[in-house]
Scaffold this active site. Structure first.
Site, PDB file in Angstrom:
ATOM      1  CG  ASP A  94      -4.298   7.557  -8.585  1.00  0.00           C
ATOM      2  OD1 ASP A  94      -3.624   8.320  -7.864  1.00  0.00           O
ATOM      3  OD2 ASP A  94      -4.997   6.634  -8.126  1.00  0.00           O
ATOM      4  CG  HIS A 134      -1.385   3.342  -9.601  1.00  0.00           C
ATOM      5  ND1 HIS A 134      -2.341   3.834  -8.760  1.00  0.00           N
ATOM      6  CD2 HIS A 134      -0.525   4.372  -9.820  1.00  0.00           C
ATOM      7  CE1 HIS A 134      -2.075   5.094  -8.461  1.00  0.00           C
ATOM      8  NE2 HIS A 134      -0.974   5.444  -9.098  1.00  0.00           N
ATOM      9  CD  GLU A 135       0.092  -1.593  -7.671  1.00  0.00           C
ATOM     10  OE1 GLU A 135       1.023  -1.411  -6.878  1.00  0.00           O
ATOM     11  OE2 GLU A 135      -1.037  -1.059  -7.549  1.00  0.00           O
ATOM     12  CB  CYS A 150      -7.085   6.627  -4.589  1.00  0.00           C
ATOM     13  SG  CYS A 150      -6.804   5.749  -3.026  1.00  0.00           S
ATOM     14  CD  GLU A 152      -1.496   2.247   2.025  1.00  0.00           C
ATOM     15  OE1 GLU A 152      -1.638   3.359   1.483  1.00  0.00           O
ATOM     16  OE2 GLU A 152      -0.987   2.087   3.134  1.00  0.00           O
ATOM     17  CB  SER A 153       0.939   4.145  -2.306  1.00  0.00           C
ATOM     18  OG  SER A 153      -0.336   4.674  -2.007  1.00  0.00           O
ATOM     19  CE  LYS A 154      -1.073   8.682   5.238  1.00  0.00           C
ATOM     20  NZ  LYS A 154      -2.330   9.296   5.750  1.00  0.00           N
ATOM     21  NE  ARG A 162      -2.789  10.447  -5.677  1.00  0.00           N
ATOM     22  CZ  ARG A 162      -3.455   9.579  -4.927  1.00  0.00           C
ATOM     23  NH1 ARG A 162      -3.553   9.754  -3.624  1.00  0.00           N
ATOM     24  NH2 ARG A 162      -4.027   8.522  -5.461  1.00  0.00           N
ATOM     25  N   GLY A 163       2.465  12.039  -3.279  1.00  0.00           N
ATOM     26  CA  GLY A 163       3.162  11.802  -2.019  1.00  0.00           C
ATOM     27  C   GLY A 163       4.617  11.423  -2.212  1.00  0.00           C
TER      28      GLY A 163
END
Length: 273
Positions: free
Chosen positions: A188, A220-221, A181, A81-83, A249-250
């Site tokens: 995105d 995204h994936e 998201c 998870e990106s965050k 992003r971030g």
């Protein structure tokens, strides 16, 4: 649902010390089941992450800043998870390391444990990332086609073959991909490359199909895997590659690549990245 446990959309404090426990896995199979993928994946691939906000301390306590590139195979059990990755990388800010290699090994170990599979990490301190100058995707851009668009939710019925039953090998790309998201609803933005050989795909229909993701919510994936799966099923190319270059992003960008054959995606940094 996994999303309820995510850090995305939640108020969180930045860690003051090294915190690998922040890394949060998302099982890939959750998204693949929705696509009818219940066994072996019908593709090869990799998720290429670029982290522009990496920093740590050297042994004298002086900060080092760098850009990190993470290559996470699509065959790993989980995506990250990106965050949670952003917070984890920030947890290195006040840690002392003897070398760039030690930092790379640390990130490889921790993210590999999260995704359950081997990953590769390259770190470019200071100005050494300048070798990644701006480039462009190979092939023909679809964006100037004079199409009428009225579908903004994924519509695979827009896909089809061109008239004439011509067999081609071509690369087509668009800068018009937008997804959202699934947790926060934030937009995105991406450029996407479709490279294939086989019966010619109708280009106008392909562009309308890509635009139809405009209000779609997914990671995204999983968006790239859906696009790959639907083009493969409806157009039946002999070979197919789908590669999305998302904007950051971030401080993070995620660039998923899926292919019917084992190959590497173009290593290119686009103007919006």
């Amino acid at each position: 649902m996994t999303e309820k446990k995510l850090l995305l959309g939640a108020d969180t404090d930045y860690p003051a010390s090294y915190s690998p426990q922040l890394l949060h896995p998302i099982p890939r199979q959750e998204g693949r089941q929705a696509l009818g993928i219940l066994g072996a994946e019908p593709f090869f691939g990799v998720d290429l992450w670029t982290a522009y906000e990496l920093s740590w301390l050297d042994m004298r306590g002086k900060p080092v800043v760098a850009v990190a590139e993470l290559s996470i195979p699509g065959s790993t059990l989980n995506l990250v998870e990106s965050k949670s990755l952003k917070l984890y990388l920030n947890s290195l800010n006040q840690e002392r390391y003897r070398s760039v290699e030690e930092v790379a090994r640390t990130i490889e170990r921790d993210v590999s444990a999260c995704v359950v599979g081997p990953i590769l990490v390259g770190i470019h301190p200071g100005d050494s990332y300048r070798h990644m100058g701006l480039g462009s995707l190979p092939g023909i851009c679809l964006d100037d086609l004079p199409v009428e668009v009225d579908a903004y939710a994924p519509d695979p019925s827009l896909l089809g073959l061109a008239d004439g039953h011509t067999v081609v090998s071509e690369s087509l790309y668009s800068h018009l991909l937008k997804t959202n998201c699934p947790v926060t609803g934030q937009p995105d933005w991406a450029s996407i490359l479709i490279r294939y050989s086989g019966p010619a795909i109708d280009r106008e229909g392909l562009l309308r199909y890509l635009v139809s993701f405009r209000n779609h919510q997914d990671f995204h994936e999983q968006c790239v895997e859906r696009i790959f799966t639907e083009i493969r099923e409806l157009c039946q190319p002999d070979t197919l590659e789908v590669y999305a270059r998302y904007t950051r992003r971030g401080g993070l960008e995620i660039n998923p690549y899926r292919s019917s054959v084992q190959s590497d995606p173009p290593r290119v940094r686009l103007s919006r990245q």
